[in-house]
Enzyme design. Structure first.
Site, short mmCIF file in Angstrom:
data_model
loop_
_atom_site.label_atom_id
_atom_site.label_comp_id
_atom_site.label_asym_id
_atom_site.label_seq_id
_atom_site.Cartn_x
_atom_site.Cartn_y
_atom_site.Cartn_z
CB SER A 106 -0.93 0.01 1.22
OG SER A 106 -0.19 -0.28 2.39
CG ASP A 159 2.41 -6.71 1.15
OD1 ASP A 159 2.14 -7.91 0.98
OD2 ASP A 159 1.57 -5.80 1.04
CE LYS A 199 0.04 -8.44 3.35
NZ LYS A 199 -0.56 -8.38 2.00
CD GLU A 217 -2.40 -8.49 -2.53
OE1 GLU A 217 -3.04 -8.61 -3.60
OE2 GLU A 217 -2.13 -7.39 -2.02
CD GLU A 245 -7.54 -5.73 1.69
OE1 GLU A 245 -6.39 -6.21 1.74
OE2 GLU A 245 -7.79 -4.62 1.18
#
Ligand code: KIV
Length: 276
Positions: free
Chosen positions: A46, A84, A114, A116, A183
Site C-alpha cells: 500500500s 509484503d 506476505k 496475496e 481483507e
C-alpha cells in the site's frame, strides 16, 4: 515487551488475546510502533498508494519495496517485521519468487513475507516454505488482482464464494503459512474461518471475529486524503495538524519571527569586528 515470535502469536490466538498490526514504510513510524508495543509491522505494498502516490499497488517494484523495508527494519526491535511481496516479485514470473522472497529476508532483514492469493499462490507458498521462509497469506479482497475480483468490493458474500475462501484458508494453513490476512469479507465468514484455523487470522474490513486487526498507518492518522473505506477508523487528523504547523512556519519566516535569537549561533564581538 519481549521479542514477538510466530509462537508468541500462536499463544495469543490460543489465549484469545487480539494481535495488533499496522503498516509502516519508514524508520520513525516503525520505531514509534515498536515502542507502542505492536505485535506485527507490515511493510505493505500500500506504500504505492499512500507514500508514492501511485494508482495501483501493482506499480511498486521489488527494489523500491526493499529500500523502505530496510528503513522499517532499522526502527523495529521487538515486533515481527513482515515484508509484503509486490506483484512483480512473484506473480509475473513465479520462477523468480524464491529469489525475491530471499531478498526480503536476507537483504532487508524481514522475519516473514506476505503473499496475496492468486492462482499460483499455493505453489509459490509451498516453494518458499520448503526453503524455510515464513509466509503470511492474504485472501478475500487482494488488491494486486482486484481487476479479477470485480474491483475493490467485499468478497465472499454468497455461500459459493465464501466456501471458496474457506477452502483457500484451509489450504494455506496446510501448506504451512503462520497467519492469514482476511481483507474485506463479511464478519460472519471471517469468524468461521478464524474458528476453523489453528493459525491466527488478521482482519482488515473483516469484523471483530478475527484473531487480530491490521490497518494502513496513513488511514488511521488521517493522511490518506478524502477516500476512506467503511472499515477504516481515523484516530487523528495529522494532515490538518501538519498543514497548520507548515502554515505557521511559512508565516513566521515571512514575518521574520523565525529564526529567533534562541535558534541562532553567535560569535565573539571581537572576532566579528575583524571581518568588517
Ligand atoms: O499493503 C497493505 O497495506 C496490506 C494490508 C493492509 C493488509 O496488504
Amino acid at each position: 515487551m519481549s521479542k514477538v515470535t510466530i509462537e508468541s502469536l500462536l499463544d495469543k490466538k490460543k489465549a484469545r488475546r487480539p494481535i495488533t498490526m499496522l503498516t509502516a514504510y519508514d524508520f520513525p513510524s516503525a520505531s514509534i510502533m515498536d515502542k507502542a508495543g505492536l505485535d506485527i509491522v507490515l511493510v505493505g505494498d500500500s506504500l504505492a498508494n499512500v507514500v508514492l502516490g501511485l494508482e495501483s499497488t501493482r506499480s511498486v517494484g521489488t527494489d523500491e519495496m526493499l529500500t523502505f523495508t530496510k528503513a522499517v527494519r532499522r526502527g523495529v526491535k521487538e515486533a515481527l517485521v513482515v515484508g509484503d511481496m509486490p506483484y512483480e516479485s512473484y506473480q509475473v514470473n513465479i520462477e523468480d519468487s524464491l529469489k525475491n522472497a530471499k531478498r526480503f529476508i536476507d537483504e532487508a532483514g524481514c522475519d516473514a513475507v506476505k503473499l496475496e492469493w492468486f492462482k499460483e499462490a499455493p505453489a509459490v507458498t509451498k516453494k518458499l516454505i520448503n526453503e524455510g521462509i515464513q509466509v503470511m497469506g492474504h485472501i478475500g479482497l487482494t488488491p494486486q488482482t482486484a481487476d479479477k475480483l470485480g474491483g475493490f468490493k467485499v468478497q465472499g458474500k454468497d455461500a459459493d464464494t465464501a466456501t471458496k475462501l474457506i477452502e483457500e484458508a484451509l489450504l494455506l494453513e496446510k501448506l504451512g503459512v503462520f497467519s492469514i490476512v482476511l481483507e474485506c469479507i463479511p464478519d460472519t465468514l471471517a469468524g468461521i474461518i478464524t474458528e476453523k484455523l489453528a493459525i491466527p487470522t488478521i482482519g482488515i474490513g473483516a469484523g471483530p471475529g478475527c484473531d487480530g486487526q491490521v490497518l494502513v498507518l496513513h488511514d488511521i492518522l488521517g493522511l490518506s486524503g478524502e477516500f476512506r473505506p467503511k472499515f477504516v477508523k481515523q484516530y487523528t487528523d495529522l494532515s490538518g495538524q501538519m498543514r497548520k504547523a507548515i502554515e505557521q512556519y511559512k508565516s513566521e519566516v515571512e514575518s521574520r519571527l523565525f529564526p529567533a535569537k534562541e535558534h541562532s549561533y553567535t560569535m565573539e564581538e571581537e572576532e566579528a569586528k575583524k571581518l568588517i
